[in-house]
Design a protein around this motif. Sequence first.
Motif, PDB file in Angstrom:
ATOM      1  N   ARG A 287     -12.694  56.657 -85.542  1.00 25.46           N
ATOM      2  CA  ARG A 287     -13.016  57.472 -84.366  1.00 25.46           C
ATOM      3  C   ARG A 287     -14.197  58.340 -84.740  1.00 25.46           C
ATOM      4  NH1 ARG A 287      -7.515  56.777 -83.667  1.00 25.46           N
ATOM      5  NH2 ARG A 287      -6.991  58.466 -84.996  1.00 25.46           N
TER       6      ARG A 287
ATOM      7  N   ARG B 240     -16.417  57.849 -86.618  1.00 24.53           N
ATOM      8  CA  ARG B 240     -17.737  57.210 -86.736  1.00 24.53           C
ATOM      9  C   ARG B 240     -18.272  56.783 -85.456  1.00 24.53           C
ATOM     10  NH1 ARG B 240     -16.077  52.903 -91.259  1.00 24.53           N
ATOM     11  NH2 ARG B 240     -17.718  51.925 -90.529  1.00 24.53           N
ATOM     12  N   LEU B 241     -17.211  56.460 -84.658  1.00 26.59           N
ATOM     13  CA  LEU B 241     -17.528  55.995 -83.161  1.00 26.59           C
ATOM     14  C   LEU B 241     -17.946  57.043 -82.481  1.00 26.59           C
ATOM     15  CD1 LEU B 241     -17.419  54.130 -80.824  1.00 26.59           C
ATOM     16  CD2 LEU B 241     -15.266  55.211 -80.289  1.00 26.59           C
ATOM     17  N   TRP B 242     -17.625  58.385 -82.636  1.00 25.10           N
ATOM     18  CA  TRP B 242     -18.161  59.607 -82.148  1.00 25.10           C
ATOM     19  C   TRP B 242     -19.502  59.578 -82.518  1.00 25.10           C
ATOM     20  CZ3 TRP B 242     -17.214  62.558 -78.088  1.00 25.10           C
ATOM     21  CH2 TRP B 242     -17.746  63.721 -77.612  1.00 25.10           C
ATOM     22  N   GLN B 243     -19.902  59.552 -83.696  1.00 23.79           N
ATOM     23  CA  GLN B 243     -21.468  59.878 -84.239  1.00 23.79           C
ATOM     24  C   GLN B 243     -22.102  58.641 -83.583  1.00 23.79           C
ATOM     25  OE1 GLN B 243     -21.617  60.281 -88.512  1.00 23.79           O
ATOM     26  NE2 GLN B 243     -21.479  62.650 -88.199  1.00 23.79           N
TER      27      GLN B 243
END
Lengths: 196, 377
Positions: free
Chosen positions: A125, A127-130
Motif C-alpha cells: 500500500r 508503494r501504491l501510494w507513492q
Amino acid sequence: MDEAQAVERWQRGDPEGLEALVRAYELRALRTAYLILRDRMDAEDAVQNAFLRAWEHRHRFDPRRPFWPWLLRLVLREALRLAGRRDRRLPASSPSFLETEDPVESTWGDPHPSPEQMAEQAEQRRRLWQALGLLSPTQRTAIVLRYYHELPEKEIAELMGCTTGTVKHYLYEGRIRLRGILGSPDAPDRKGEDHG
Amino acid sequence: MDERELSRWLREIAEEGIPRSPDLWPAIRERIASPASRKARRWRSGGWLAWGIPLLLMALAIGAVASAGDLWESFVLSRGPKEGLSVQLLHLEQEQGGYRVLLEWAYADWNAIRIGYRVQGPLDPGQRAALSEVLLSDEAGRSFPPEMEEGVLGASEAMRMALPPGEQASILSFESWAHAPLPDLLRLRLRLRLAIDLPSGVREERGPFAFDFRIPVHPGVIREDRQTAVANGVAVTMERAVIAPSGVRARICFPPPDPRRIWRPLPDGGAVREEGDGCFRVFFFPRPGVAAPAPGALRILELIGVDPRGQDEPLRLPGPWVFPLDLSGSEAPSRRSSGMPDAHFSDHRPRHPVFGGDPYPFRPDGVQELSGTSIRL
C-alpha cells in the motif's frame, strides 16, 4: 429527509437541503478527491468548491437523475483544476517528482493476516501510494474511477468529459506506470473492458 | 498485485486517509452565507513540500490581523530583523483590467527567493486568481525557476485573520540554488499573468504585470568538496550543497546499480527532483511532523530502481548514505569546501536562526496550536 426531499429543498435555495446532501455525500466525495490529489487539505478544498458550485448551479440539475454522478463530476472538475494549477505552474510537482511523505500507516490488512502478511500488505500500500504520485492527475483520476469506484469506461468518459478511447489511453498508461512500481497485475485489462 | 487487490488497496488508502466524515458543512454554510464571512482557505502549489507550510503557519499565528498589509509585514518581520533575517519591503502595485497586484515584500538567499504579494479584484466568494505565467529574472539574465506558491483568501474568526472580499494573499518561492553564490544585491524583474476561471468555465487572463525591484541577498555556505558515501556496494556522491536560512539543498549523483532500471534516491525527509545523468536535487528543511534528517546530515535511506517496461518488481537497495552537513555555524576551517574562497562563508551565519541551532527557523511559538484547526503540519 430522503435524497429526493433534500434535492427538492436544495433546488428551492434551502440551505438545509444542501446540508443534507453534504452530509450524505461528503465522505465519498472527499475520499475520491483525496486519492486524486493525495493531500487531505487540497481534497477538502476541492470538495468544498464542488458543493459551492452545486449551490450556485442548482437550477441546472435535472431532479429526475441521481445526484451523486452530478456531484462527482463537479468534484472531479475541482480536483483536476487544483491539480492542474499545481502542475502547470510549478514544474517541481510534475509526475516525475517523488514525494517522501508517507501518510499510509502500516497497521491495516486482512481480517486475520500473519505479521508477515501484514507487513507485506502495508509495504504494497505504501508503494501504491507513492506510485499514484507518479501518475498524471488525469491518469490518476481514471484509475480512481475505474478501480476505486469500479465504473465502466463509458461512465468514466462521461464523468471526465472525454471519449472512451481517451479513457482507455489514460488507464493503459496508468497501469503501465503502476506496474513499473508495483509489479504486474495478473490480467491488465480484464476489468478494463467497457461494461457500458 | 491483481486488479482486485488494487481496488481493495485504493479503498483502504482512502479510508485510512479520510477515516470518517469530516463535517464540511459548517465551512460550506459559511461560504454560501455571505462573501464577507466566507471561510479562509489556503492553497499550496508546488512540490518542495517543506517550504511554504511553516511560512503560512507563521502568517496564521500572528494573531489578530486587521489589515492584510500588517499581516505580510508582521509575519516575516516578527523573526526577521532581530535575527538578521530581513526582508525587503517593496509596496509596489499595478492595476490592469480591474485587478490590482501588490508586491509587498521579497526575501532572497542562496537557496531561495521568496515574494509576498496580494491580488485585489472582482473575485467571487471562494474564487481566486491563479498564476498562468510567472517569470523571475535578474539584470544579468539569470532566471529563477518557480517552486511553490502558498496563499490564503477569505476571513476566519478561528484564525483571527481577515482579508477583505475580493482579495487574496500568497507567497511565491523561487529557486536560486543553481546561481549561488549570488551578489549581495539582486536587481530583479517579476513578470506574471493572472488567470481567473469564471463559473461559466471560461478562463480570463489579466496581465502581464511586471515589477522591477532590488533586494539584498542573505548568503549561505556552499560545499563542493564531493563527499562520497558507500553502502550496499553503491557509491553516492554529494557534489554540491548549499546551506542557507531557507533550507538545505544538495545535488547527489550515483551510477545506476542496474542500468536497465530507473533509479531514485529516497531521502530521510524532504523531497527529491531528478536532474538527469544520474543526479538528483535533494531539499530538506527540518520541520515538525516529518521524519527529520539526522542533525547536521543529509541521509539517503534507499535507492529504488524501477523497471521502465513495468515487467519486473522494483529493486530497493537499503543504505543509508550519510553526508555530514554543518548546520551549527561552528564549522571548523578544515571542513570547509575545498578550494572555496572565504567570501562564500557569510559573516551573518552565526546570527541566522538556522545556523544558531534552531531546528525550525521560520516557526514561531504557538504554531503547533494551530495544527488542529485547519492546517496540517
